[in-house]
Design an enzyme around this catalytic site. Structure first.
Site, PDB file in Angstrom:
ATOM      1  N   GLU A 712       0.842  -1.140  -0.050  1.00  0.00           N
ATOM      2  CA  GLU A 712      -0.064   0.059   0.103  1.00  0.00           C
ATOM      3  C   GLU A 712       0.839   1.332   0.021  1.00  0.00           C
ATOM      4  O   GLU A 712       1.712   1.440   0.968  1.00  0.00           O
ATOM      5  CB  GLU A 712      -0.864   0.093   1.237  1.00  0.00           C
ATOM      6  N   CYS A 746      -2.223   9.170   3.872  1.00  0.00           N
ATOM      7  CA  CYS A 746      -2.243   8.809   2.707  1.00  0.00           C
ATOM      8  C   CYS A 746      -3.633   9.206   1.902  1.00  0.00           C
ATOM      9  O   CYS A 746      -3.655   9.472   0.629  1.00  0.00           O
ATOM     10  CB  CYS A 746      -1.971   7.333   2.491  1.00  0.00           C
TER      11      CYS A 746
HETATM   12  P1  NAD Z   1       8.367   5.189   4.281  1.00  0.00           P
HETATM   13  O1  NAD Z   1       8.123   4.383   2.874  1.00  0.00           O
HETATM   14  O2  NAD Z   1       9.553   6.157   4.377  1.00  0.00           O
HETATM   15  O3  NAD Z   1       8.522   4.171   5.304  1.00  0.00           O
HETATM   16  C1  NAD Z   1       7.606   2.959   5.634  1.00  0.00           C
HETATM   17  C2  NAD Z   1       8.378   1.810   6.333  1.00  0.00           C
HETATM   18  O4  NAD Z   1       9.330   1.333   5.301  1.00  0.00           O
HETATM   19  C3  NAD Z   1       9.083   2.295   7.377  1.00  0.00           C
HETATM   20  O5  NAD Z   1       9.137   1.468   8.477  1.00  0.00           O
HETATM   21  C4  NAD Z   1      10.493   2.429   6.754  1.00  0.00           C
HETATM   22  O6  NAD Z   1      11.643   2.367   7.885  1.00  0.00           O
HETATM   23  C5  NAD Z   1      10.593   1.285   5.887  1.00  0.00           C
HETATM   24  N1  NAD Z   1      11.458   1.422   4.766  1.00  0.00           N
HETATM   25  C6  NAD Z   1      12.000   2.718   4.341  1.00  0.00           C
HETATM   26  N2  NAD Z   1      12.897   2.296   3.252  1.00  0.00           N
HETATM   27  C7  NAD Z   1      12.924   0.979   3.082  1.00  0.00           C
HETATM   28  C8  NAD Z   1      13.518   0.180   2.215  1.00  0.00           C
HETATM   29  N3  NAD Z   1      14.390   0.248   1.206  1.00  0.00           N
HETATM   30  N4  NAD Z   1      13.356  -1.328   2.226  1.00  0.00           N
HETATM   31  C9  NAD Z   1      12.237  -1.804   3.453  1.00  0.00           C
HETATM   32  N5  NAD Z   1      11.743  -0.836   4.214  1.00  0.00           N
HETATM   33  C10 NAD Z   1      12.145   0.473   3.971  1.00  0.00           C
HETATM   34  O7  NAD Z   1       7.128   5.843   4.413  1.00  0.00           O
HETATM   35  P2  NAD Z   1       6.824   6.725   5.858  1.00  0.00           P
HETATM   36  O8  NAD Z   1       7.187   7.889   5.641  1.00  0.00           O
HETATM   37  O9  NAD Z   1       6.829   5.922   6.938  1.00  0.00           O
HETATM   38  O10 NAD Z   1       5.104   7.034   5.476  1.00  0.00           O
HETATM   39  C11 NAD Z   1       4.398   7.732   4.993  1.00  0.00           C
HETATM   40  C12 NAD Z   1       4.037   7.085   3.657  1.00  0.00           C
HETATM   41  O11 NAD Z   1       3.354   5.873   3.572  1.00  0.00           O
HETATM   42  C13 NAD Z   1       3.422   8.094   2.305  1.00  0.00           C
HETATM   43  O12 NAD Z   1       3.881   7.893   1.012  1.00  0.00           O
HETATM   44  C14 NAD Z   1       2.048   7.596   2.594  1.00  0.00           C
HETATM   45  O13 NAD Z   1       1.118   8.046   1.664  1.00  0.00           O
HETATM   46  C15 NAD Z   1       2.160   6.218   2.754  1.00  0.00           C
HETATM   47  N6  NAD Z   1       1.061   5.600   3.420  1.00  0.00           N
HETATM   48  C16 NAD Z   1      -0.050   4.831   2.791  1.00  0.00           C
HETATM   49  C17 NAD Z   1      -0.934   4.276   3.229  1.00  0.00           C
HETATM   50  C18 NAD Z   1      -1.877   3.514   2.287  1.00  0.00           C
HETATM   51  O14 NAD Z   1      -2.677   2.867   3.008  1.00  0.00           O
HETATM   52  N7  NAD Z   1      -1.873   3.369   1.190  1.00  0.00           N
HETATM   53  C19 NAD Z   1      -1.186   4.558   4.496  1.00  0.00           C
HETATM   54  C20 NAD Z   1      -0.286   5.042   5.344  1.00  0.00           C
HETATM   55  C21 NAD Z   1       0.843   5.699   4.584  1.00  0.00           C
END
Ligand code: NAD
Length: 953
Positions: A712, A746
């Site tokens: 997601e 999001c």
């Molecule tokens: P992010 O992608 O920076 O991080 C999400 C998670 O991924 C964290 O736990 C992070 O440590 C981990 N991560 C980061 N880089 C990684 C990698 N290369 N490999 C594996 N894991 C990694 O996102 P965020 O800043 O925590 O959250 C905000 C984002 O999430 C926004 O883009 C938002 O739209 C999205 N979001 C989507 C939904 C949905 O249901 N579609 C819900 C909430 C948030």
């Protein structure tokens, strides 16, 4: 309470009814009266009429009027002469006819606010032996300017010439709605609301004192009742000039009203002032009922109309026995209810200075005349306002005149038997509140209008705040959780998981998974249910963590915790339905079955913005389906994750089955790449999600399976505002969607595409309403919005604001706390003249930045909304059925919201997730979600033995 003399009541009521029935009320006469009468038994036609009345003030030009009327009538599908004639008038050249009729209807109840129109009505009413009270009709306001306008209307009423009665000066007598005096009227912010209301109430009450006026505070929705009663009692003390007469309206459909009445009586005794009480039955029943069902809160009103009537009679008796301290107004149109009041007043020998009956202008004139014959003190309640913008008021009155349970309808149109109308109503059930029948589908959100709920939440916050420290923990390998409002404050710290420990953790989890999967499904479901109960019991504690760690205001934090609990319960129920063998097609000699099996080892990688809900949701799905789940929260949500893991300990979810790993992108990458991992459940940004998909689908050496990725990602969500949109709804919905949790959802709205005809008025109201929102410490309930999650997030949002400044036109920017140590605040910003190719129209910003665009028509607006890499949520504000249908067919988003905000999806009610580059299209909290965590096995068994077919003989 004195007993009612039933004989006397019956005698008076019969006389009233007999006399009133000699004539029909004006509302049922003429063409519009014919339409109304037809609507009584034709619910779809009634809905069509109400929908047209609702949209009319927004429609520009006869073509739009005709199109809407036609569409609503077509949907109603009513046949016959009258609907046929109505359809005929639904063409541009004749639509003025319909508009004229509605103005006529409105004129029945509403008086225009011009000195001439008012004087005309006042003089006409002066011929009656009745006095008058005025009400400047208004609903809750969105902007300061609207509140100013309302205050000025009330001041204007006070200044009018009230000498209408036989040349004798009448003291002004009017009603006001406190929610119309200040935007942001909120029980959560009692102090701020009081301050804002007082800023406009003060000049009103000062003039009221000068004019020796009576001012009645009107009662509104139940959620605001406590606050309105508090403000009234406060005003009695605060504005203690004896020259104005304070009064309050109380609603008989609320069992709680007795307690409120006791408070008013006590206040009257304490202050030594005679306070006014207007007893009404209550005008918001339908809304209260709908909201109670939707929110899962107890229905505050009696469900049974007879119970309301009985309570009304009982309250009447109490009130009329206390005219030593109260001035009592009994407001209504029910002959029996009014007869009860008259009987009590006669028995007690009350005079016109002690009590009165109040009736609405334009309602039930024959009953009014019958009351005059009975020589009772009577006051006519005259609403004033603009004929078109007073439509909400008009609809309420029409509902009263056409609802099946309406006494007016029963008296004059259904010709109900006297005996039925005069029957003594059955007494109410003596409970404080009546539960709604259906159980709520999700955990109800906290009702912060209740003082004890506010106090409990505050206690949880206080105890968390007591643990804050400004001393960083030592050890480079420890992560420190900071308060984004005051980054020097540390909530706690935890040891980061070294990458070289990952193999061992995974090996232990794989070993533990077998035992976990072997547990009966019911046992796993019960364990998750116990976890839900455990979190529920400490919900304010979990929410307080988010207030301090994630910068979430109270309501947002509370909703996140409720959602986490919902996921646990919902996925449990879903798993029960999926477990076991399922039949496909059987033949006499062949049995065909399928079942779901756990995949094995899941990695859950969660974002910080719903630090408990999303982490819990993905974890619950992995565990309940029989997998082990390694959970890796985002570091800014760590404290929520630690609290979740502690709750798991309490209910016996083994640490090996669900280990918590603490780290950043490097740890996430290592987990994703590990060859033993079979499922990756990820929610986060698009860049990381796409990387994960790429990596996961590249098999490592020795890997003998394809990794399943639940992915997601982000959004760039649009709300389309049509030319006929209800701007009160649209402005509120856009601001909640765009600035809720400072735009860090999001699902947040970051683009508004308005049809040109409405764009200027939308922009103007949006900016004025945005200016009323308060940004500051989320722990302070008077703040609507808080900081961003980190310094980096803030910088990124500020960079986009700079880009927006170059690409488009800065329309508005709000102010936020600034200065050293003041937190990671980003000013809310609205750009206009944004074009689809602009970066601020295409890229996810994750902050309070809103891009306004325009389109010549609805279809083009929809096309602009669809022209985007992301497709997560989308919203439409329109009242034209054709356009709503077009949006349903063509707006390509995972979650489409029509005429409501685009955030706040509820588990199992609005399954959530996007398509395109927002996600894989299978929605969390929906019926298909769990299947992604399992593999499906079908088995086909030949059960025929040498020609023998079991069960076939
Ligand atoms: P992010 O992608 O920076 O991080 C999400 C998670 O991924 C964290 O736990 C992070 O440590 C981990 N991560 C980061 N880089 C990684 C990698 N290369 N490999 C594996 N894991 C990694 O996102 P965020 O800043 O925590 O959250 C905000 C984002 O999430 C926004 O883009 C938002 O739209 C999205 N979001 C989507 C939904 C949905 O249901 N579609 C819900 C909430 C948030």
């Amino acid at each position: 309470m004195p007993a009612t003399d039933e004989g006397l009541v019956h005698h008076i009521a019969s006389a009233l009814l007999h006399s009133a029935r000699q004539h029909k009320p004006r509302i049922y006469n003429g063409v519009s009266g014919q339409v109304l009468r037809r609507c009584l038994d034709d619910a779809p036609l009634r809905a069509a009429l109400f929908r047209f009345i609702d949209v009319l003030p927004q429609l520009q030009g006869s073509a739009a009027q005709a199109a809407h009327l036609r569409a609503y009538l077509d949907e109603a599908g009513s046949t016959g002469l009258l609907p046929g004639l109505m359809k005929l008038s639904a063409r541009p050249s004749l639509s003025w006819l319909a508009t004229l009729q509605i103005r006529h209807l409105a004129q029945n109840f509403l008086v225009e606010e011009t000195p001439r129109a008012l004087a005309l009505v006042l003089n006409k009413l002066a011929a009656l032996p009745a006095t008058v009270t005025l009400d400047a009709v208004g609903e809750a306001v969105l902007t300061e300017a609207e509140a100013d306008a309302y205050r000025d209307r009330v001041l204007w009423q006070l200044q009018q010439d009230w000498c209408a009665k036989h040349g004798q000066r009448q003291a002004p007598h009017l009603s006001i709605k406190l929610t119309a005096l200040a935007p942001g009227f909120d029980p959560l912010d009692a102090g701020g609301t009081r301050r804002r209301v007082y800023a406009r109430l003060t000049p009103i009450l000062e003039l009221a004192a000068e004019r020796q006026a009576t001012v009645t505070i009107d009662m509104e929705h139940h959620e605001l009742k406590q606050q309105i009663v508090d403000l009234f009692l406060d005003a009695v003390v605060h504005f203690n000039d004896p020259r104005w007469q304070p009064a309050i309206a109380l609603q008989a459909y609320l069992p709680e009203t007795r307690d409120d009445l006791s408070r008013v009586l006590e206040a009257a005794q304490r202050s030594g002032r005679r306070l006014g009480v207007r007893l009404v039955k209550g005008a918001y029943w339908d809304q209260e009922h709908a909201w109670a069902l939707e929110r899962g809160w107890p229905m505050p009103c009696y469900l049974d109309k007879a119970a309301t009537d009985a309570n009304y009679e009982a309250l009447t008796a109490i009130l009329l026995a206390r005219t030593d301290t109260l001035h009592v107004a009994i407001a209504g149109h029910n002959p029996r209810s009014l007869a009860v009041a008259i009987a009590h007043a006669r028995q007690a020998g009350l005079t016109a200075t002690q009590w009165e009956i109040q009736m609405l202008h334009g309602m039930a004139e024959p009953l009014r005349d019958a009351l005059i014959e009975q020589d009772v003190p009577l006051r006519i309640y005259v609403p004033t306002g603009d004929l078109l913008s007073g439509m909400a008021y008009l609809i309420r009155r029409l509902l009263e005149n056409t609802a099946g349970t309406s006494i007016l309808r029963q008296t004059w149109l259904d010709e109900a038997q006297d005996a039925a109308l005069l029957q003594r109503p059955a007494p109410p059930v003596p409970s404080a509140s009546t539960p709604v029948s259906a159980p709520p589908p999700t955990l109800p959100l906290s009702d912060f209008s209740r003082p004890e709920v506010r106090a409990a939440f505050q206690r949880a916050l206080d105890s968390m705040q007591a643990q804050l420290s400004e001393r960083p923990a030592t050890g480079a390998e420890r992560y420190q959780s900071r308060n984004p409002h005051a980054p020097q404050q540390i909530l706690g710290s935890a040891r980061m998981t070294p990458l070289n420990e990952v193999d061992a953790i995974i090996a232990a989890a794989r070993a533990a998974q077998r035992g976990w999967a072997a547990r009966p499904v019911v046992e796993r479901v019960n364990t998750l249910s116990a976890l839900a109960d455990h979190i529920d019991a400490a919900r304010h504690h979990f929410a307080a963590i988010q207030v301090l760690e994630a910068g979430k205001p109270w309501r947002e934090a509370d909703a996140d915790v409720a959602e986490a609990i919902d996921f646990l319960r919902y996925y449990g129920a879903q798993m029960l339905a999926l477990s076991g063998d399922h039949a496909t097609v059987d033949f006499p000699g062949e049995r065909n079955r399928y079942c779901y099996r756990p995949r094995g080892l899941a990695v859950v990688i969660a974002p910080w913005n719903f630090p408990l809900a999303i982490l819990t949701g993905m974890t619950a799905a992995a565990l309940v389906t029989g997998n082990a789940a390694l959970i890796k929260p985002a570091l800014p949500g760590l404290q929520s994750a630690l609290a979740l893991r502690a709750a798991m300990d309490a209910v016996g979810i083994p640490r090996d089955v669900c280990p918590l790993l603490i780290g950043d992108a490097d740890l996430g990458r290592a987990l994703v790449a590990h060859s033993a991992v079979e499922i990756i459940a990820f929610t986060g940004s698009r860049a990381v999600g796409l990387d994960i998909l790429h990596e996961a689908h590249t098999p490592r050496s020795g890997q003998r399976h394809i990794k399943q990725v639940v992915c997601e990602m982000g959004g760039k969500n649009a709300i389309v505002v049509d030319a006929d949109a209800d701007l009160d709804e649209a402005v509120g919905g856009i601001l909640a969607s765009a600035f809720g949790y400072s735009g860090q959802k999001c699902s947040a709205c970051s683009r508004v595409i308005a049809v040109e005809a409405i764009a200027p008025s939308l922009q103007q109201r949006l900016v004025a309403a945005a200016a009323t929102l308060r940004w500051g410490d989320p722990a302070d309930p008077s703040c609507d919005h808080g900081p961003l999650i980190s310094a980096a997030a803030r910088q990124k949002a500020l960079d986009y604001i700079a880009i927006g400044g170059q690409e488009a036109h800065l329309l508005w920017q709000g102010s936020v706390p600034q200065g050293d140590g003041s937190g990671w605040y980003c000013p809310p910003t609205i750009f206009t003249e944004v074009r689809p190719e602009h970066r601020i129209a295409r890229e996810e910003i994750f902050g309070p930045v809103l891009a306004l665009m325009t389109a010549p028509d609805f279809a083009t607006a929809l096309a602009i909304a669809n022209n985007c890499d992301y497709a997560l949520t989308g919203g439409v504000y329109s009242r034209l059925p054709r356009h709503l249908a077009l949006a349903r067919d063509e707006f390509r988003v995972g979650n489409l919201y029509l005429n409501r905000r685009t955030t706040g999806a509820r588990v199992g009610v609005q399954p959530f997730g996007g398509i395109a580059l927002s996600g894989t299209g299978i929605q969390a909290g929906g019926p298909d979600y769990l299947k992604q965590f399992m593999w499906m096995q079908s088995s086909s068994e030949n059960i025929m033995r040498k020609g023998f077919v079991p069960g076939g003989e």
